[in-house]
Design a protein around this motif. Structure first.
Motif, PDB file in Angstrom:
ATOM      1  N   THR A  90       2.091  37.994  -7.002  1.00 57.05           N
ATOM      2  CA  THR A  90       2.418  39.166  -6.194  1.00 57.05           C
ATOM      3  C   THR A  90       3.934  39.310  -6.099  1.00 57.05           C
ATOM      4  N   ASP A 129      -3.680  44.826   6.194  1.00 59.83           N
ATOM      5  CA  ASP A 129      -4.706  45.201   5.222  1.00 59.83           C
ATOM      6  C   ASP A 129      -5.115  43.979   4.413  1.00 59.83           C
ATOM      7  N   GLN A 131      -5.713  42.797   0.506  1.00 61.92           N
ATOM      8  CA  GLN A 131      -5.416  43.164  -0.867  1.00 61.92           C
ATOM      9  C   GLN A 131      -5.996  42.140  -1.833  1.00 61.92           C
ATOM     10  N   ARG A 133      -6.356  40.870  -6.344  1.00 58.48           N
ATOM     11  CA  ARG A 133      -6.172  40.997  -7.794  1.00 58.48           C
ATOM     12  C   ARG A 133      -7.321  40.256  -8.457  1.00 58.48           C
ATOM     13  N   VAL A 143      -2.653  45.020  -8.366  1.00 58.22           N
ATOM     14  CA  VAL A 143      -2.972  44.802  -6.961  1.00 58.22           C
ATOM     15  C   VAL A 143      -3.802  45.975  -6.453  1.00 58.22           C
ATOM     16  N   GLN A 144      -4.877  45.675  -5.739  1.00 56.68           N
ATOM     17  CA  GLN A 144      -5.737  46.695  -5.161  1.00 56.68           C
ATOM     18  C   GLN A 144      -5.839  46.484  -3.658  1.00 56.68           C
ATOM     19  N   VAL A 145      -5.876  47.567  -2.907  1.00 59.56           N
ATOM     20  CA  VAL A 145      -6.143  47.482  -1.471  1.00 59.56           C
ATOM     21  C   VAL A 145      -7.656  47.442  -1.294  1.00 59.56           C
ATOM     22  N   SER A 148      -8.456  48.455   4.737  1.00 62.50           N
ATOM     23  CA  SER A 148      -7.373  48.733   5.681  1.00 62.50           C
ATOM     24  C   SER A 148      -7.915  49.615   6.787  1.00 62.50           C
TER      25      SER A 148
END
Length: 219
Positions: A90, A129, A131, A133, A143-145, A148
């Motif tokens: 990250t 949130d 996150q 990967r 990277v994805q959320v 949240s």
């Protein structure tokens, strides 16, 4: 889909020497013969925090660490003699990583999930949130959320993962506990890995109060 159990209690039975019908001397001798510790091996030189230690797809240990000063997650593999140079996963994002977990499915695919605190803007309140990967077909994806709260009132944290039957699952806690020091709102959320992303599925409907409630998921 098999049933999930959250907040599963784990009972540990501890025995001491002859109380368990085992000779203390014999146990010490067996332990000395079976355990062979390697010399002390340092993973990183920068101040760091170990978030997770798992077995990788080829049977090698993977250490998931955080560079505390730069707030960057990285992994390092044990090659049998030493820890390889850490590989960043990250960029600096937010100002605190709460928890991070690394998990490998039987297919060899790997999943990383972490909870972070951040400020959407300089004058905004702190938000949180979840996150992630993924390592699929030998390549780390973006990277994805995963989750949240648009109201910035609920935090997403303590992620846990499990796989079985060709499917992978992610569970985490969503609550207001981090902000209030107590929990008035708390739920366990569950998502399934599907088509390259985590898709939320129905989880336990009841409110789960308490600051230290941590989900445990098994398949």
């Amino acid at each position: 889909m098999k049933r999930f159990r959250t907040l599963t209690p784990i009972v540990l039975v501890l025995c001491i020497g002859s109380l368990c019908g085992i000779s203390t001397a014999k146990a010490s001798e067996d332990a000395a013969q079976s355990l062979r510790w390697t010399p002390n091996a340092q993973i990183r030189t920068e101040d760091s925090y170990l978030h997770d230690l798992v077995i990788g797809p080829s049977g090698e240990p993977w250490a998931l660490t955080e560079q505390v000063k730069s707030i960057v997650l990285a992994f390092s593999r044990w090659d049998g003699q030493r820890w390889e140079t850490p590989v960043p996963l990250t960029n600096k994002s937010g100002y605190q990583i709460l928890q991070a977990r690394l998990h490998f499915a039987s297919s060899g695919d790997g999943y990383l999930a972490w909870s972070r605190l951040y400020r959407p803007c300089t004058t905004c309140a702190v938000a949180s949130d979840l996150q992630g990967r993924s390592l699929e077909n030998g390549v780390w994806g973006p990277v994805q959320v995963i989750a949240s709260d648009s109201t910035r009132q609920l935090d997403q944290y303590v992620p846990e993962m499990a796989s079985g039957g060709g499917r992978s699952w992610l569970a985490w806690r969503e609550s207001d506990a981090l902000r209030l020091g107590r929990s008035e709102i708390g739920h366990i959320r569950i998502a399934e890995r599907s088509n390259g992303s985590w898709v939320q599925v129905p989880g336990p409907s009841e409110t789960v109060p308490g600051f230290n409630s941590t989900p445990k998921i098994r398949v």
